[in-house]
Scaffold this motif. Structure first.
Motif, PDB file in Angstrom:
ATOM      1  N   GLY A  80      27.939  74.701  47.393  1.00 20.28           N
ATOM      2  CA  GLY A  80      27.568  75.548  46.261  1.00 20.28           C
ATOM      3  C   GLY A  80      28.193  75.138  44.940  1.00 20.28           C
ATOM      4  O   GLY A  80      27.794  75.619  43.889  1.00 20.28           O
ATOM      5  N   ALA A  81      29.199  74.250  44.978  1.00 21.00           N
ATOM      6  CA  ALA A  81      29.819  73.790  43.735  1.00 21.00           C
ATOM      7  C   ALA A  81      28.791  72.976  42.957  1.00 21.00           C
ATOM      8  O   ALA A  81      27.952  72.290  43.528  1.00 21.00           O
ATOM      9  N   GLY A  82      28.854  73.078  41.647  1.00 18.78           N
ATOM     10  CA  GLY A  82      27.865  72.390  40.835  1.00 18.78           C
ATOM     11  C   GLY A  82      28.469  71.476  39.793  1.00 18.78           C
ATOM     12  O   GLY A  82      29.667  71.509  39.519  1.00 18.78           O
ATOM     13  N   LEU A  83      27.612  70.669  39.224  1.00 16.90           N
ATOM     14  CA  LEU A  83      27.989  69.742  38.168  1.00 16.90           C
ATOM     15  C   LEU A  83      26.891  69.762  37.122  1.00 16.90           C
ATOM     16  O   LEU A  83      25.714  69.711  37.452  1.00 16.90           O
ATOM     17  N   ALA A  88      28.748  62.264  28.034  1.00 16.24           N
ATOM     18  CA  ALA A  88      30.094  61.945  28.504  1.00 16.24           C
ATOM     19  C   ALA A  88      30.815  63.157  29.084  1.00 16.24           C
ATOM     20  O   ALA A  88      31.850  63.013  29.708  1.00 16.24           O
ATOM     21  N   THR A  89      30.249  64.355  28.913  1.00 15.82           N
ATOM     22  CA  THR A  89      30.891  65.572  29.398  1.00 15.82           C
ATOM     23  C   THR A  89      30.348  65.947  30.768  1.00 15.82           C
ATOM     24  O   THR A  89      29.143  66.086  30.956  1.00 15.82           O
ATOM     25  N   LEU A  90      31.262  66.117  31.711  1.00 13.41           N
ATOM     26  CA  LEU A  90      30.914  66.535  33.064  1.00 13.41           C
ATOM     27  C   LEU A  90      31.569  67.877  33.312  1.00 13.41           C
ATOM     28  O   LEU A  90      32.797  67.988  33.322  1.00 13.41           O
ATOM     29  N   ALA A  91      30.759  68.922  33.479  1.00 14.97           N
ATOM     30  CA  ALA A  91      31.269  70.277  33.680  1.00 14.97           C
ATOM     31  C   ALA A  91      31.140  70.654  35.145  1.00 14.97           C
ATOM     32  O   ALA A  91      30.059  70.587  35.731  1.00 14.97           O
TER      33      ALA A  91
END
Length: 188
Positions: A80-83, A88-91
């Motif tokens: 369930g974790a997301g990206l 250049a920004t990875l949240a």
């Protein structure tokens, strides 16, 4: 006998004849430089220690690694974790990392001492891996330490991430303890 047919012993060629003679000299010099010299060089080098001819391999050639897939958009993990990748920004949820390109490697290269990217990311050895340096921000990707590097195998349907602890860049000299758990995410 006519004197018109006799040549004068002290006669000199005119400027037109000299120019023509110069033109022929240049043509012959060019011919020597472009044709004769390479042929002589090739003939003379046959007698020296020339490298042996290598027989072409009959093994199948692996397809080239993908290099045009861009990490962009939303991805989700099985837990369930997301990206959210936006340039250049990875949240990762509310935590975000700002990254910068470091280098592109082939999965067969070493990520750490004795561990290739192929082994760590569970991908074929000919896959292209993008390595990014973490410039700022934080995300809980490495237990007990900050994430300093991200190695990514980007696919059309997702991405596999290998976070590495802050410090020295990935490579053959890096301790395997710098490797953090791999995350596999699918494109939403």
């Amino acid at each position: 006998m006519s004197t018109a047919a006799l040549h004068h012993r002290n006669a000199r060629p005119g400027p037109g004849a000299l120019a023509l003679l110069g033109l022929f000299a240049l043509l012959f010099a060019g011919l020597g430089a472009m044709v004769v010299e390479p042929a002589l060089h090739g003939a003379l080098s046959l007698g020296t220690s020339a490298p042996a001819r290598v027989k072409p391999s009959t093994a199948p050639i692996a397809p080239p690694p993908p290099n045009d897939i861009i990490l962009d958009g939303d991805y989700a993990a099985a837990d369930g974790a997301g990206l959210r990748a936006d340039g250049a920004t990875l949240a990762f949820g509310r935590a975000a990392l700002v990254t910068a390109p470091h280098r592109l490697v082939i999965a067969a290269d070493l990520a750490a001492q004795g561990v290739s990217y192929a082994t760590a990311l569970n991908v074929p050895a000919n896959v292209q891996i993008e390595v990014r340096r973490v410039e700022s921000g934080g995300a809980p990707l490495c237990a007990g330490g900050d994430t300093g590097w991200l190695a990514m195998a980007v696919r059309t349907d997702g991405v596999t991430l290998l976070p590495l602890r802050a410090g020295d860049p990935p490579g053959a000299a890096l301790s395997p303890t710098a490797l953090c758990p791999v995350r596999t995410l699918e494109r939403r």
